[in-house]
Design an enzyme around this catalytic site. Structure first.
Site, short mmCIF file in Angstrom:
data_model
loop_
_atom_site.label_atom_id
_atom_site.label_comp_id
_atom_site.label_asym_id
_atom_site.label_seq_id
_atom_site.Cartn_x
_atom_site.Cartn_y
_atom_site.Cartn_z
N ASP A 1 0.87 -1.18 0.00
CA ASP A 1 0.00 0.00 0.00
C ASP A 1 0.90 1.22 0.00
O ASP A 1 2.12 1.11 0.16
CB ASP A 1 -0.91 -0.01 1.24
CG ASP A 1 -2.16 0.85 1.05
OD1 ASP A 1 -2.03 2.04 0.68
OD2 ASP A 1 -3.28 0.36 1.27
N LEU B 1 0.08 3.92 2.09
CA LEU B 1 0.02 4.48 3.45
C LEU B 1 0.88 3.62 4.37
O LEU B 1 0.48 2.54 4.80
CB LEU B 1 -1.44 4.46 3.94
CG LEU B 1 -2.43 5.33 3.19
CD1 LEU B 1 -3.84 5.02 3.67
CD2 LEU B 1 -2.12 6.80 3.39
N ASP C 1 2.01 3.84 7.62
CA ASP C 1 1.60 3.50 8.99
C ASP C 1 0.50 2.47 9.00
O ASP C 1 0.54 1.48 9.73
CB ASP C 1 1.14 4.77 9.72
CG ASP C 1 2.31 5.56 10.28
OD1 ASP C 1 2.07 6.61 10.89
OD2 ASP C 1 3.46 5.12 10.10
N ARG D 1 -12.93 4.08 -3.44
CA ARG D 1 -14.12 3.23 -3.31
C ARG D 1 -15.37 4.03 -3.64
O ARG D 1 -15.37 5.24 -3.64
CB ARG D 1 -14.22 2.64 -1.90
CG ARG D 1 -14.46 3.65 -0.81
CD ARG D 1 -14.98 2.96 0.44
NE ARG D 1 -14.03 2.94 1.54
CZ ARG D 1 -14.18 3.62 2.67
NH1 ARG D 1 -15.21 4.41 2.83
NH2 ARG D 1 -13.30 3.50 3.63
N ARG E 1 -20.54 2.34 -10.04
CA ARG E 1 -19.18 1.85 -10.19
C ARG E 1 -18.48 2.53 -11.37
O ARG E 1 -17.27 2.75 -11.35
CB ARG E 1 -19.21 0.34 -10.38
CG ARG E 1 -19.64 -0.40 -9.11
CD ARG E 1 -19.74 -1.89 -9.34
NE ARG E 1 -20.14 -2.59 -8.12
CZ ARG E 1 -21.37 -3.01 -7.87
NH1 ARG E 1 -22.34 -2.80 -8.75
NH2 ARG E 1 -21.65 -3.64 -6.74
N ASN F 1 -13.37 -1.55 -8.11
CA ASN F 1 -14.45 -1.24 -9.03
C ASN F 1 -14.17 -0.01 -9.88
O ASN F 1 -13.48 0.89 -9.41
CB ASN F 1 -15.75 -1.03 -8.24
CG ASN F 1 -16.44 -2.36 -7.99
OD1 ASN F 1 -16.58 -3.17 -8.90
ND2 ASN F 1 -16.87 -2.57 -6.76
N ASP G 1 -22.23 -11.54 -6.57
CA ASP G 1 -23.63 -11.32 -6.96
C ASP G 1 -24.36 -12.66 -7.07
O ASP G 1 -25.47 -12.82 -6.58
CB ASP G 1 -23.73 -10.63 -8.32
CG ASP G 1 -22.89 -9.38 -8.41
OD1 ASP G 1 -21.70 -9.41 -8.05
OD2 ASP G 1 -23.44 -8.37 -8.86
N ARG H 1 -24.98 -14.04 -3.71
CA ARG H 1 -26.07 -13.34 -3.03
C ARG H 1 -27.42 -13.82 -3.55
O ARG H 1 -28.35 -14.05 -2.78
CB ARG H 1 -25.96 -11.83 -3.28
CG ARG H 1 -24.99 -11.11 -2.38
CD ARG H 1 -24.98 -9.62 -2.68
NE ARG H 1 -23.95 -8.91 -1.92
CZ ARG H 1 -23.26 -7.88 -2.39
NH1 ARG H 1 -23.48 -7.43 -3.61
NH2 ARG H 1 -22.35 -7.29 -1.63
N HIS I 1 -20.53 -6.56 -13.48
CA HIS I 1 -20.74 -6.58 -12.03
C HIS I 1 -21.31 -5.22 -11.68
O HIS I 1 -20.58 -4.27 -11.47
CB HIS I 1 -19.42 -6.82 -11.31
CG HIS I 1 -19.49 -6.58 -9.83
ND1 HIS I 1 -20.37 -7.27 -9.01
CD2 HIS I 1 -18.80 -5.76 -9.01
CE1 HIS I 1 -20.20 -6.87 -7.77
NE2 HIS I 1 -19.26 -5.95 -7.74
N THR J 1 -18.38 -2.11 1.98
CA THR J 1 -18.62 -3.55 2.20
C THR J 1 -17.26 -4.20 2.38
O THR J 1 -16.25 -3.73 1.86
CB THR J 1 -19.33 -4.22 1.01
OG1 THR J 1 -18.40 -4.55 -0.01
CG2 THR J 1 -20.42 -3.35 0.45
#
Lengths: 329, 399
Positions: free
Chosen positions: B118, B120, B122, B165, B172, B204, B232, B235, B259, B314
């Protein structure tokens, strides 16, 4: 080998389906919930919190994972009725440590919160086991015991279960073995005054003080203290870097839930009513190596401690006792 | 080139029960002959180490007969012998999604090594420590982290969750341009350090970013996958499982395509305990036709937006979904997942675009696409889905 806690009420029969309630859907609560679900430990999971939107969102997110998991009934409500009939109630609610803040200073903020949480849990699940995670865990577990009126075998704090595991990992790393081959406990306060039991810590059944690590370094009690400091500092470090801890405590809690629900008779260093053990004469909860099963704390192991370890354990209990007195619990 | 009429008849008789007079649309496929010629030319060119591991006797690709269950994605490079692997996975992005993926894979005991990357520092270090502190509760895993991609070297799978995000109410597609630039930095680094890896894209809009990743990486299409409609579909199966009071494991069906808002539920092949759902009458006389089933599809499309609205993002569900894909890849499970793949040449799509199709996954990545018959209507919706995605690509900074 084991001594039951005075006042315990150990039943003969247990029921088979499993339900747990997690109070508090912050990072710790959700890590506990998700890990328990992932490990297939529960048939029913209830989430309780006061923040309605966050609660519902977390419930939905877990429910959306349904097809990847064994069938679990996941529900959530700010009303404690949803927790009815729980085998274990895990309490993670409360203020969390700010950067640099010690666990004890959280206490005042969490006292009144627990006075509203515990009676509700007891009301809807009078036969439950209370598993307290919120910090400072030893004092809040003591408080939960007092408020609930439960026999002491059914009120447990996660205590030094995670600390001991962190210690075992550090040592395993140094000696290039699997953490499962390192056996040893940290007892006492889950916090700055915790007590590592070096005298009974073994690696592949060899006492740690008698062998060399992978760099040929033989450990003395002093050099081992460095490892202890790392364990105590470990949580503070994670909090400083990412704002909170979650994954490790999630796994730790799930391992306790497994031993309880599946009647594993496994020893964990967890926060229990310590009066009468190792010369402790105060009404305090602190971590001791305890055998856990479906009825809760079946007994405390009679691990040999040397004088210095006993002394440190007493200091730990005095620290906790003082604070309990100051806050008139 | 269409398959013979024998397949058409077999397929019709299989599906006519309970479906009335649905029109069947077949997948026009590339045949093995086209693949063979392109592969035999390749042997003289500079091959990747991955491709060089192919069997010395050449292209023993399975015969692509009209009756085969699976068809290779054109351009795939799939070795004949077992691929040795060390089960190392890199996760790029240690936000909620990345960490849920990492932790779920750890819990499932899938990994020997996990690398986190990543920007970041920390946050990255904190997440690394928190996972390392879990070590005593897990099988022995090496967990490393760095802002430098060197830490990702020799990964079997690189999972990309990095990127902006979705904000509340944001679709999206709106995220797109913010993320394309980010991927231009990420993908080349991953491929540089793990030239034999499989890229698994989660960020996304996943279909677009999977395409972008494919273009930027130069990897053969079997090694670039988007998490797509795997979640999906799951679900949907869970919702239907609740409705029919069965285990989700006994609900079989796919949502394919984009998606997102334009995903395509395949009602024609949806079944519960192998009983087709379309036009099924239950005990109370409720008929499950396309209209009533569409309610379930809408619920699935809405569900991510709802969770984002309530908790801000999510994490848990996508974590489990990604772990299930990783398991099939690492453990060579040959399991079929609806995931985002290069869809050119399938179901009437004849241009480059990534979208979800039922894909068989193994250690070589996408082994093939299931030759699942779909109705004319479903094919139409899929082609619309593809057109919209291709339109986005044309508008974006990616050609």
């Amino acid at each position: 080998m084991f001594t039951t806690i005075p006042g315990s009420d150990l039943p003969y029969h247990v029921k088979t389906s499993s339900k747990i309630t997690v109070v508090g859907v912050g990072n710790v609560g959700m890590a506990c919930a998700q890990t328990c679900v992932t490990e297939g430990l529960v048939d029913e999971l209830a989430l309780v919190d006061i923040q309605a939107d966050k609660l519902r969102g977390e419930m939905l997110d877990l429910q959306h994972a349904a097809a990847f998991l064994p069938r679990v009934n996941i529900m959530a409500d700010s009303d404690y009725a949803v927790s009815e009939g729980s085998d274990i109630c895990i309490v993670t609610a409360g203020a969390r440590q700010r950067e640099g803040e010690s666990r004890l200073s959280l206490l005042g903020r969490n006292l009144s919160l627990f006075k509203s949480i515990i009676p509700q849990l007891v009301r809807y699940s009078p036969d439950t086991i209370l598993l307290i995670v919120s910090n400072p865990v030893d004092i809040l577990t003591y408080l939960s015991w007092k408020i609930s009126g439960f026999p002491p075998n059914r009120v447990i704090g996660t205590g030094t279960n995670l600390d001991s595991s962190r210690l075992r990992f550090l040592i395993a790393d140094k000696f290039d073995v699997n953490a499962h081959n390192v056996h040893g406990y940290m007892v006492g306060e889950h916090g700055d005054s915790s007590v590592p039991l070096w005298s009974t810590l073994t690696i592949a059944n060899m006492p740690v003080l008698s062998i060399c690590d992978k760099d040929g370094v033989k450990y003395s009690r002093e050099s081992l203290q460095e490892l202890h400091k790392m364990v105590v500092g470990g949580a503070y470090e994670v909090i400083k870097l990412k704002g909170y801890t979650s994954w490790a405590i999630g796994y730790s809690t799930a391992s306790l839930v497994k031993s309880l629900l599946r009647d594993q008779r496994r020893i964990h260093p967890v926060s229990v009513l310590a009066k009468g053990f190792y010369g402790i004469d105060k009404d305090v909860y602190l971590s001791l190596p305890s055998q856990l099963g479906r009825a809760g704390v079946l007994g405390v192991a009679s691990v040999q401690m040397i004088e210095e370890e006993r002394r440190k354990l007493h200091e730990s209990s005095e620290t906790i006792w003082d604070i309990q007195n100051q806050l008139q619990i | 080139m269409h398959s013979g009429s024998r397949f058409l008849r077999q397929a019709s008789s299989r599906l006519l029960y309970g479906f009335g007079r649905s029109q069947l649309h077949l997948r026009p496929g590339f045949t093995l002959s086209i693949l063979n010629s392109s592969m035999s030319n390749r042997q003289d060119e500079g091959l990747s180490a991955f491709a060089r591991r192919m069997h010395a006797s050449g292209t023993n690709l399975e015969q692509h007969t009209p009756n085969s269950i699976f068809s290779r994605i054109p351009g795939s490079e799939i070795p004949q012998h077992k691929i040795k692997h060390s089960a190392k996975v890199t996760v790029v992005g240690v936000g909620n999604v990345g960490m849920a993926c990492a932790q779920t894979m750890l819990s499932a005991g899938l990994l020997n090594e996990l690398a986190l990357v990543d920007v970041l520092e920390d946050r990255l270090q904190g997440e690394l420590l928190d996972l390392q502190h879990s070590a005593a509760f897990l099988p022995r895993v090496k967990i490393v982290a760095d802002t430098d991609y060197g830490v990702s070297a020799d990964s079997d799978i690189c999972i990309v969750t990095a990127g902006a995000r979705q904000r509340e109410g944001e679709s999206r597609i709106d995220l797109l341009d913010r993320n394309v630039n980010l991927f231009k930095k990420i993908i080349p680094e991953l491929v540089r350090h793990s030239p034999d890896t499989i890229l698994l894209i989660v960020s996304n809009p996943v279909d677009i970013l999977a395409y972008v990743s494919w273009k930027l990486s130069g990897l053969p299409p079997n090694r670039v996958i988007g998490s797509g409609t795997n979640l999906d579909s799951s679900r949907l199966r869970s919702l239907l499982a609740d409705k029919f009071e069965v285990s989700a494991l006994n609900v079989h069906g796919y949502i394919i395509g984009e998606h997102g808002d334009n995903s395509v539920p395949l009602w024609s092949s949806l079944s519960v305990a192998n009983v087709p759902v379309l036009n099924f009458h239950d005990k109370k006389g409720v008929q499950y036709n396309k209209e009533t089933l569409e309610e379930f599809h809408k619920a699935v499309v809405k569900s991510a937006y709802e969770v984002i609205r309530l908790k801000g993002y999510t994490s848990w569900a996508i974590g489990f979904s990604v772990a299930s894909i990783v398991k099939s890849l690492l453990r060579d499970q040959m399991h079929v997942h609806p995931v985002s793949v290069l869809a050119n040449s399938f179901y009437g799509i004849d241009y480059d675009v990534f979208l979800s199709l039922p894909a068989q996954l193994g250690s070589a990545g996408v082994l093939g696409i299931a030759n699942l018959p779909i109705t004319e209507d479903e094919a139409q919706r899929l082609q619309n889905s593809a057109k919209i995605l291709r339109g986005m690509l044309d508008k974006s900074k990616m050609q």
